[in-house]
Design a protein around this motif. Structure first.
Motif, PDB file in Angstrom:
ATOM      1  N   GLN A  37     -62.394  13.366 -11.191  1.00 44.89           N
ATOM      2  CA  GLN A  37     -61.087  12.916 -11.668  1.00 44.89           C
ATOM      3  C   GLN A  37     -61.088  12.750 -13.184  1.00 44.89           C
ATOM      4  O   GLN A  37     -60.093  13.048 -13.853  1.00 44.89           O
ATOM      5  CB  GLN A  37     -60.718  11.586 -10.996  1.00 44.89           C
ATOM      6  N   LYS A  38     -62.217  12.298 -13.731  1.00 44.97           N
ATOM      7  CA  LYS A  38     -62.326  12.114 -15.177  1.00 44.97           C
ATOM      8  C   LYS A  38     -62.209  13.455 -15.896  1.00 44.97           C
ATOM      9  O   LYS A  38     -61.493  13.586 -16.900  1.00 44.97           O
ATOM     10  CB  LYS A  38     -63.655  11.453 -15.525  1.00 44.97           C
ATOM     11  N   GLU A  39     -62.907  14.478 -15.375  1.00 44.60           N
ATOM     12  CA  GLU A  39     -62.844  15.806 -15.982  1.00 44.60           C
ATOM     13  C   GLU A  39     -61.453  16.407 -15.825  1.00 44.60           C
ATOM     14  O   GLU A  39     -60.949  17.094 -16.718  1.00 44.60           O
ATOM     15  CB  GLU A  39     -63.895  16.716 -15.360  1.00 44.60           C
ATOM     16  N   GLN A  40     -60.828  16.149 -14.669  1.00 47.33           N
ATOM     17  CA  GLN A  40     -59.487  16.654 -14.436  1.00 47.33           C
ATOM     18  C   GLN A  40     -58.503  16.039 -15.423  1.00 47.33           C
ATOM     19  O   GLN A  40     -57.671  16.746 -16.005  1.00 47.33           O
ATOM     20  CB  GLN A  40     -59.059  16.353 -12.995  1.00 47.33           C
ATOM     21  N   LYS A  41     -58.612  14.743 -15.631  1.00 44.20           N
ATOM     22  CA  LYS A  41     -57.726  14.062 -16.571  1.00 44.20           C
ATOM     23  C   LYS A  41     -57.949  14.558 -17.992  1.00 44.20           C
ATOM     24  O   LYS A  41     -57.000  14.757 -18.758  1.00 44.20           O
ATOM     25  CB  LYS A  41     -57.952  12.548 -16.495  1.00 44.20           C
ATOM     26  N   SER A  42     -59.226  14.769 -18.352  1.00 45.18           N
ATOM     27  CA  SER A  42     -59.544  15.269 -19.689  1.00 45.18           C
ATOM     28  C   SER A  42     -58.964  16.661 -19.905  1.00 45.18           C
ATOM     29  O   SER A  42     -58.443  16.976 -20.981  1.00 45.18           O
ATOM     30  CB  SER A  42     -61.067  15.299 -19.881  1.00 45.18           C
ATOM     31  N   ALA A  43     -59.042  17.507 -18.850  1.00 44.96           N
ATOM     32  CA  ALA A  43     -58.495  18.865 -18.946  1.00 44.96           C
ATOM     33  C   ALA A  43     -56.980  18.826 -19.133  1.00 44.96           C
ATOM     34  O   ALA A  43     -56.416  19.578 -19.935  1.00 44.96           O
ATOM     35  CB  ALA A  43     -58.860  19.663 -17.700  1.00 44.96           C
ATOM     36  N   LEU A  44     -56.310  17.949 -18.380  1.00 45.15           N
ATOM     37  CA  LEU A  44     -54.856  17.813 -18.508  1.00 45.15           C
ATOM     38  C   LEU A  44     -54.462  17.393 -19.917  1.00 45.15           C
ATOM     39  O   LEU A  44     -53.525  17.931 -20.506  1.00 45.15           O
ATOM     40  CB  LEU A  44     -54.332  16.799 -17.496  1.00 45.15           C
ATOM     41  N   THR A  45     -55.203  16.439 -20.470  1.00 44.74           N
ATOM     42  CA  THR A  45     -54.917  15.962 -21.821  1.00 44.74           C
ATOM     43  C   THR A  45     -55.099  17.075 -22.843  1.00 44.74           C
ATOM     44  O   THR A  45     -54.265  17.273 -23.735  1.00 44.74           O
ATOM     45  CB  THR A  45     -55.835  14.778 -22.177  1.00 44.74           C
ATOM     46  N   SER A  46     -56.195  17.819 -22.698  1.00 46.65           N
ATOM     47  CA  SER A  46     -56.479  18.910 -23.637  1.00 46.65           C
ATOM     48  C   SER A  46     -55.406  19.985 -23.583  1.00 46.65           C
ATOM     49  O   SER A  46     -54.925  20.470 -24.616  1.00 46.65           O
ATOM     50  CB  SER A  46     -57.847  19.530 -23.329  1.00 46.65           C
ATOM     51  N   PHE A  47     -54.999  20.353 -22.357  1.00 45.79           N
ATOM     52  CA  PHE A  47     -54.014  21.412 -22.220  1.00 45.79           C
ATOM     53  C   PHE A  47     -52.632  20.959 -22.654  1.00 45.79           C
ATOM     54  O   PHE A  47     -51.849  21.756 -23.184  1.00 45.79           O
ATOM     55  CB  PHE A  47     -53.972  21.932 -20.779  1.00 45.79           C
ATOM     56  N   HIS A  48     -52.300  19.698 -22.391  1.00 41.74           N
ATOM     57  CA  HIS A  48     -51.011  19.183 -22.855  1.00 41.74           C
ATOM     58  C   HIS A  48     -50.923  19.309 -24.376  1.00 41.74           C
ATOM     59  O   HIS A  48     -49.909  19.775 -24.921  1.00 41.74           O
ATOM     60  CB  HIS A  48     -50.843  17.719 -22.447  1.00 41.74           C
ATOM     61  N   THR A  49     -52.000  18.924 -25.063  1.00 38.20           N
ATOM     62  CA  THR A  49     -52.029  19.010 -26.525  1.00 38.20           C
ATOM     63  C   THR A  49     -51.967  20.453 -26.990  1.00 38.20           C
ATOM     64  O   THR A  49     -51.211  20.799 -27.911  1.00 38.20           O
ATOM     65  CB  THR A  49     -53.306  18.345 -27.065  1.00 38.20           C
ATOM     66  N   LEU A  50     -52.742  21.318 -26.339  1.00 35.84           N
ATOM     67  CA  LEU A  50     -52.804  22.725 -26.744  1.00 35.84           C
ATOM     68  C   LEU A  50     -51.473  23.435 -26.531  1.00 35.84           C
ATOM     69  O   LEU A  50     -50.958  24.123 -27.422  1.00 35.84           O
ATOM     70  CB  LEU A  50     -53.910  23.438 -25.968  1.00 35.84           C
ATOM     71  N   LEU A  51     -50.889  23.268 -25.333  1.00 32.78           N
ATOM     72  CA  LEU A  51     -49.614  23.923 -25.042  1.00 32.78           C
ATOM     73  C   LEU A  51     -48.505  23.408 -25.957  1.00 32.78           C
ATOM     74  O   LEU A  51     -47.737  24.188 -26.529  1.00 32.78           O
ATOM     75  CB  LEU A  51     -49.231  23.709 -23.580  1.00 32.78           C
ATOM     76  N   SER A  52     -48.427  22.090 -26.073  1.00 32.49           N
ATOM     77  CA  SER A  52     -47.355  21.484 -26.875  1.00 32.49           C
ATOM     78  C   SER A  52     -47.443  21.899 -28.341  1.00 32.49           C
ATOM     79  O   SER A  52     -46.429  22.250 -28.964  1.00 32.49           O
ATOM     80  CB  SER A  52     -47.408  19.955 -26.774  1.00 32.49           C
ATOM     81  N   SER A  53     -48.658  21.857 -28.901  1.00 35.99           N
ATOM     82  CA  SER A  53     -48.818  22.190 -30.321  1.00 35.99           C
ATOM     83  C   SER A  53     -48.551  23.674 -30.576  1.00 35.99           C
ATOM     84  O   SER A  53     -47.936  24.030 -31.585  1.00 35.99           O
ATOM     85  CB  SER A  53     -50.218  21.805 -30.810  1.00 35.99           C
ATOM     86  N   THR A  54     -48.996  24.531 -29.655  1.00 36.39           N
ATOM     87  CA  THR A  54     -48.766  25.966 -29.831  1.00 36.39           C
ATOM     88  C   THR A  54     -47.286  26.296 -29.758  1.00 36.39           C
ATOM     89  O   THR A  54     -46.756  27.061 -30.584  1.00 36.39           O
ATOM     90  CB  THR A  54     -49.537  26.774 -28.768  1.00 36.39           C
ATOM     91  N   VAL A  55     -46.591  25.719 -28.777  1.00 38.45           N
ATOM     92  CA  VAL A  55     -45.144  25.940 -28.651  1.00 38.45           C
ATOM     93  C   VAL A  55     -44.418  25.451 -29.899  1.00 38.45           C
ATOM     94  O   VAL A  55     -43.547  26.149 -30.443  1.00 38.45           O
ATOM     95  CB  VAL A  55     -44.591  25.234 -27.392  1.00 38.45           C
ATOM     96  N   LEU A  56     -44.770  24.266 -30.368  1.00 34.63           N
ATOM     97  CA  LEU A  56     -44.119  23.703 -31.548  1.00 34.63           C
ATOM     98  C   LEU A  56     -44.349  24.569 -32.779  1.00 34.63           C
ATOM     99  O   LEU A  56     -43.418  24.828 -33.560  1.00 34.63           O
ATOM    100  CB  LEU A  56     -44.637  22.282 -31.801  1.00 34.63           C
ATOM    101  N   LYS A  57     -45.584  25.045 -32.944  1.00 33.90           N
ATOM    102  CA  LYS A  57     -45.908  25.880 -34.111  1.00 33.90           C
ATOM    103  C   LYS A  57     -45.132  27.183 -34.073  1.00 33.90           C
ATOM    104  O   LYS A  57     -44.584  27.627 -35.088  1.00 33.90           O
ATOM    105  CB  LYS A  57     -47.409  26.149 -34.161  1.00 33.90           C
ATOM    106  N   ILE A  58     -45.079  27.817 -32.890  1.00 29.67           N
ATOM    107  CA  ILE A  58     -44.358  29.091 -32.769  1.00 29.67           C
ATOM    108  C   ILE A  58     -42.868  28.899 -33.049  1.00 29.67           C
ATOM    109  O   ILE A  58     -42.240  29.674 -33.766  1.00 29.67           O
ATOM    110  CB  ILE A  58     -44.585  29.704 -31.382  1.00 29.67           C
ATOM    111  N   LYS A  59     -42.278  27.843 -32.476  1.00 35.12           N
ATOM    112  CA  LYS A  59     -40.857  27.585 -32.687  1.00 35.12           C
ATOM    113  C   LYS A  59     -40.568  27.275 -34.172  1.00 35.12           C
ATOM    114  O   LYS A  59     -39.544  27.695 -34.707  1.00 35.12           O
ATOM    115  CB  LYS A  59     -40.393  26.414 -31.823  1.00 35.12           C
ATOM    116  N   THR A  60     -41.485  26.562 -34.809  1.00 37.76           N
ATOM    117  CA  THR A  60     -41.278  26.204 -36.227  1.00 37.76           C
ATOM    118  C   THR A  60     -41.327  27.454 -37.104  1.00 37.76           C
ATOM    119  O   THR A  60     -40.472  27.645 -37.977  1.00 37.76           O
ATOM    120  CB  THR A  60     -42.357  25.208 -36.685  1.00 37.76           C
ATOM    121  N   ILE A  61     -42.323  28.305 -36.849  1.00 37.04           N
ATOM    122  CA  ILE A  61     -42.461  29.520 -37.665  1.00 37.04           C
ATOM    123  C   ILE A  61     -41.264  30.447 -37.463  1.00 37.04           C
ATOM    124  O   ILE A  61     -40.777  31.068 -38.409  1.00 37.04           O
ATOM    125  CB  ILE A  61     -43.771  30.252 -37.311  1.00 37.04           C
ATOM    126  N   LEU A  62     -40.797  30.538 -36.205  1.00 34.26           N
ATOM    127  CA  LEU A  62     -39.660  31.415 -35.906  1.00 34.26           C
ATOM    128  C   LEU A  62     -38.320  30.732 -36.137  1.00 34.26           C
ATOM    129  O   LEU A  62     -37.261  31.321 -35.857  1.00 34.26           O
ATOM    130  CB  LEU A  62     -39.746  31.884 -34.448  1.00 34.26           C
TER     131      LEU A  62
END
Length: 244
Positions: free
Chosen positions: A215-240
């Motif tokens: 469960q700890k690894e699962q939670k860590s993975a969710l946190t990492s992906f939330h940050t990665l997806l959110s930041s990538t989407v935000l960066k792409i939208k900002t540049i475009l």
């Protein structure tokens, strides 16, 4: 150590790179089906559009563990071709690709694929080597990439066994949104937006005989992906220059 001109000129090296890229693209398309155990978090850690899946890694060329995949889709008020050209631009890649660490990238080698101009396999570099394949047809475009070790690249260029090389790909699928017209261009053609699907993967190394992820690894993975997806989407939208 990163002089890869021979990849393009040597027939065996060329064939090896194309074999690895083909498996990389195929594997990426397979993860979009999200087979395995889907994670549906009870918190608001992920957006409703985000999907996360965990599967046991059975790839003999990689360390045993669990592969966590995550994807999301967003609408952009730009054409399929415009979004594809943007993602392939090495001059702006450092602004959205976390693998670059914010540093500029250099294209070391390019192999043209098919008859459509711009469809290619490339090897790019900044602080690591990245193998990438991109292509575009009328109904969709894609850009799929994975980090690859420099020693492995040197090996396959010099006749090493490409079948023993694997890559854990991430990337983008771009589809035209034909339901929403943004108007017409100077030639009278309808200008539509596009739907960008983003997918990332990471490998979590676990004990050799472990059949589940904690469960700890699962939670860590969710946190990492939330940050990665959110930041990538935000960066792409900002540049475009896209607003929500």
């Amino acid at each position: 150590m990163h002089d890869l001109k021979g990849v393009v000129n040597d027939p065996e090296g060329l064939d090896n790179v194309m074999q690895i890229s083909l498996r990389m693209v195929k594997r990426f398309c397979e993860i979009l089906s999200m087979t395995g155990n889907l994670i549906y978090p009870t918190s608001s850690q992920l957006n409703n559009e985000d999907r996360v899946s965990i599967r046991k890694n059975e790839e003999f060329t990689q360390q045993r563990g669990f592969i966590v995949s995550a994807s999301t889709s967003i609408w952009l008020p730009h054409s399929l071709k415009s979004v594809s050209n943007f993602l392939k631009d090495v001059n702006t890649r450092c602004q959205w690709d976390v693998l670059t660490g914010g540093n500029n990238v250099t294209e070391l080698a390019q192999i043209n694929t098919g008859t459509i101009p711009g469809n290619s396999i490339t090897i790019i570099h900044n602080n690591m080597l990245i193998l990438q394949e991109s292509g575009i047809v009328e109904i969709r475009a894609f850009l799929i990439y994975a980090p690859i070790d420099a020693l492995i690249v040197n090996s396959i260029v010099n006749g090493g066994d490409a079948k023993k090389v694997t890559a854990l790909p991430s990337g983008f699928i771009i589809s035209p949104d034909c339901c929403y017209s943004l108007g017409r261009d100077n030639n009278g053609n309808a200008q539509n937006g596009s739907i960008l699907t983003i997918a990332f993967q990471i490998l979590i190394i676990g004990p050799p005989n472990d059949n589940s992820i904690s469960q700890k690894e699962q939670k860590s993975a969710l946190t990492s992906f939330h940050t990665l997806l959110s930041s990538t989407v935000l960066k792409i939208k900002t540049i475009l220059d896209c607003s929500d």
